[in-house]
Design an enzyme around this catalytic site. Structure first.
Site, PDB file in Angstrom:
ATOM      1  N   HIS A   1       3.696   9.234  -0.042  1.00  0.00           N
ATOM      2  CA  HIS A   1       3.035   9.331  -1.362  1.00  0.00           C
ATOM      3  C   HIS A   1       1.936  10.383  -1.308  1.00  0.00           C
ATOM      4  CE1 HIS A   1       4.598   6.306  -4.088  1.00  0.00           C
ATOM      5  NE2 HIS A   1       4.581   5.389  -3.136  1.00  0.00           N
TER       6      HIS A   1
ATOM      7  N   HIS B   1      13.580   2.772  -0.766  1.00  0.00           N
ATOM      8  CA  HIS B   1      13.735   4.006  -1.559  1.00  0.00           C
ATOM      9  C   HIS B   1      13.158   5.138  -0.732  1.00  0.00           C
ATOM     10  CE1 HIS B   1       9.440   3.661  -2.018  1.00  0.00           C
ATOM     11  NE2 HIS B   1       9.621   2.415  -2.411  1.00  0.00           N
TER      12      HIS B   1
ATOM     13  N   ASP C   1       9.744   1.347   4.549  1.00  0.00           N
ATOM     14  CA  ASP C   1       9.347   1.585   3.162  1.00  0.00           C
ATOM     15  C   ASP C   1       9.178   3.083   2.917  1.00  0.00           C
ATOM     16  OD1 ASP C   1       8.000   1.679   0.589  1.00  0.00           O
ATOM     17  OD2 ASP C   1       7.457  -0.410   0.907  1.00  0.00           O
TER      18      ASP C   1
ATOM     19  N   SER D   1       9.038  -0.537  -4.889  1.00  0.00           N
ATOM     20  CA  SER D   1       9.315  -1.426  -3.755  1.00  0.00           C
ATOM     21  C   SER D   1       9.595  -2.852  -4.209  1.00  0.00           C
ATOM     22  CB  SER D   1       8.122  -1.449  -2.789  1.00  0.00           C
ATOM     23  OG  SER D   1       7.971  -0.202  -2.184  1.00  0.00           O
TER      24      SER D   1
END
Ligand SMILES: [Zn+2]
Length: 571
Positions: A290, A329, A48, A102
């Site tokens: 993030h 992504h 992820d 996601s």
């Protein structure tokens, strides 16, 4: 997983008639051979947020700090995938879908369909329909199935494989739907969505752990109880965190890593002679990215790569398994460069002790520049933090990451790497594969191809599985009026139910076969099949809404509202 006595009895019977109808059997066997899928087992691994720069960074670190110049992944590279989503709402705006989340990326590679960001395996419509994933299709075909992640097990990536909701935030519904899904092995974090608020969980209805136990799931909560599971435990659920599993640098000794979880899941699932399908996610590469926590991003990517190694070793030994690996992504717009300097401070990339997340409380409580200097000094190699850098951390970075964002900005600059922000980016992601699936996912592909190839290689039918789900549930937009009655968009729902909708200034009429519902547009009174209804319609921004009763009159059925999963139960 379906193991019945009936299956055994059929085998006995077949043996008994073998001599009398050997010709027929031979023809049968030939037919079966033609239809036999390329692989019995499927392993899907998702990093992820693992964009190209995250992979390069992990490899560079592996080479310089660990003396291993290659990642396990590297030997299996076959191409790259586009990740875009369908358009959808983002607050008050409509976004194009150029940047996926996601949920929509997962829906694409699990089911083969594009949808809006936040959708968990449902279509992009006012009244959405569910899409079946390769895991659900495998389950319907009698295979064993599993979901493994370092994020909450109810997080978007595992969720798209075995649940359906309009919003990824409805994690209580996702947990409940796992119970119906038949998925045999669930390992990850996220125990809080299985426990009621009374039990320190997040559910407002009730705890559901005992429901899993009643269905034969063995519950484990740490590394040693995970290791103690055997292939005889056909169903198991592992909670290794109330929320996400702790980051690699913060993990307590008895918290399993992704490779441990993968190994045990494969051991349990591979005991099914009908084969299995599993999704394994490195769920926190995304979270570290993030936050712009570069050293932790590397550690999480290596944790994922170690799970890839376990999967590949299994597949090679087994000889009947396809493995496909990709990312949903990229996250953070990570750049291995900054400030026009042709250098990377790679020797410093492994010198942060804990993740930035681990420091949040200490950073929040810091009052002075000296407090900040102490925190940074204790957690990193930096002994010369400038007043300016410390002030930058105290001020925060202006995002919701606040001081943690400030801290990571300072660290990233020292490491000579950059981030475009705290969100996802639209760059293509890598695809890696092993076994018969490799040929079907090579080159430049779209992420939906992962789902089509996955289903094909193990011989399961996504369309058929989807039709089964669509006969059961609809996922409408809805609103709740002051009396607590749930109301549905009249036009969209009547059409989704196969009816017609004639909007009029005086009267609006919905019909299906010989049934009709009429709405007086002045009084909003409703006539259902000629009789005045006890309820009224609701008009909101020119859009007509009606309670479920009206649609039951229209269809002559007794549909029900599942308020937890926010879906209409058709039968
Ligand atoms: Zn993300």
């Amino acid at each position: 997983m379906k193991k019945t006595m009936k299956g055994l009895m059929v085998t006995g019977l077949t043996l008994a008639i073998i001599s009398s109808s050997s010709l027929l059997m031979a023809a049968d066997a030939q037919k079966k051979q033609v239809k036999k899928p390329a692989s019995k087992n499927l392993i899907v691994l998702i990093g992820d947020g693992m964009g190209p720069a995250q992979v390069s960074a992990a490899r560079l670190y592996s080479k310089t700090a660990l003396g291993k110049p290659k990642l396990t992944l590297d030997s299996y590279y076959v191409g790259q995938a586009t990740t875009f989503a369908d358009k959808g709402e983002d607050g008050d705006k409509i976004v194009s879908g150029a940047i996926t989340d996601s949920a929509s990326a997962g829906t694409a590679f699990a089911t083969g369909n594009k949808t809006y960001n936040a959708a968990i395996s449902i279509s992009n419509a006012d009244v959405s329909k569910p899409y079946a994933s390769v895991i659900e299709a495998a389950e319907m075909n009698g295979k064993s199935t599993g979901l493994v992640t370092t994020a909450r097990i109810t997080h978007a990536t595992p969720a798209v494989f075995a649940s359906h909701v309009r919003s990824r935030d409805n994690e209580s519904a996702i947990a409940s739907q796992y119970l119906e899904s038949g998925v045999d092995v669930l390992f990850g974090g996220g125990e809080q969505f299985f426990l009621s608020k009374d039990e320190k969980g997040k559910r407002s209805d009730k705890s559901i752990v005992s429901d899993f136990m009643a269905k034969g799931y063995k519950v484990v909560k740490d590394g040693s109880s995970l290791n103690a599971l055997t292939a005889k435990n056909q169903k198991a659920i592992g909670f290794f965190g109330s929320s996400h599993v702790a980051y690699v640098p913060d993990r307590a000794e008895n918290v399993p890593n992704l490779a441990n979880m993968t190994k045990k899941a494969l051991e349990i699932l591979s005991a099914d002679k009908d084969g299995f399908a599993i999704m394994i996610e490195g769920g926190r590469i995304d979270h570290a990215s993030h936050a712009n926590d570069f050293p932790t991003t590397i550690q999480e990517t290596l944790d994922f790569d170690a799970a890839v190694k376990v999967a590949m070793e299994f597949a090679k030994k087994d000889g009947n398994t396809s493995v496909v690996i990709t990312a949903d992504h990229e996250t953070g717009g990570l750049s291995l460069s900054r400030d026009n300097i042709y250098e990377l401070n790679m020797e410093l990339w492994g010198k942060q002790k804990h993740s930035s997340e681990f420091l949040i409380t200490a950073l929040k409580e810091a009052k002075t520049i000296e407090d900040i200097k102490k925190i940074v000094n204790e957690n990193t190699w930096i002994t010369d933090l400038s007043d300016e850098e410390a002030q930058q951390i105290l001020d925060g970075d202006g995002s919701s990451y606040a001081r943690e964002g400030g801290y990571n900005a300072v660290i990233s600059k020292r490491l000579l790497i950059g981030w475009s922000g705290h969100g996802h980016s639209g760059v293509d992601v890598g695809v890696w594969a092993y076994g018969p699936i490799a040929n079907q996912v090579k080159g430049q592909i779209d992420n939906t191809q992962i789902a089509f190839a996955s289903a094909k290689v193990i011989g399961v039918d996504l369309k058929k599985a989807t039709a089964t789900l669509q006969a059961k549930h609809l996922y409408p937009k809805f609103k709740i009026n002051r009396d607590g009655v749930v109301l549905y968009p009249a036009e969209a729902l009547s059409k989704a139910l196969g009816g017609t909708y004639q909007a009029g200034t005086a009267v609006t009429i919905m019909t299906k076969a010989n049934k009709s519902v009429e709405i007086d547009m002045a009084s909003l009174a409703v006539k259902a099949n000629g009789n005045t209804a006890s309820y009224k319609a609701d008009l909101d921004n020119g859009k007509l809404y009606l309670p479920l009763e009206a649609f039951n009159s229209l269809t002559g059925t007794a549909m029900k509202w599942d308020s937890l999963s926010e879906r209409i139960v058709l039968k």
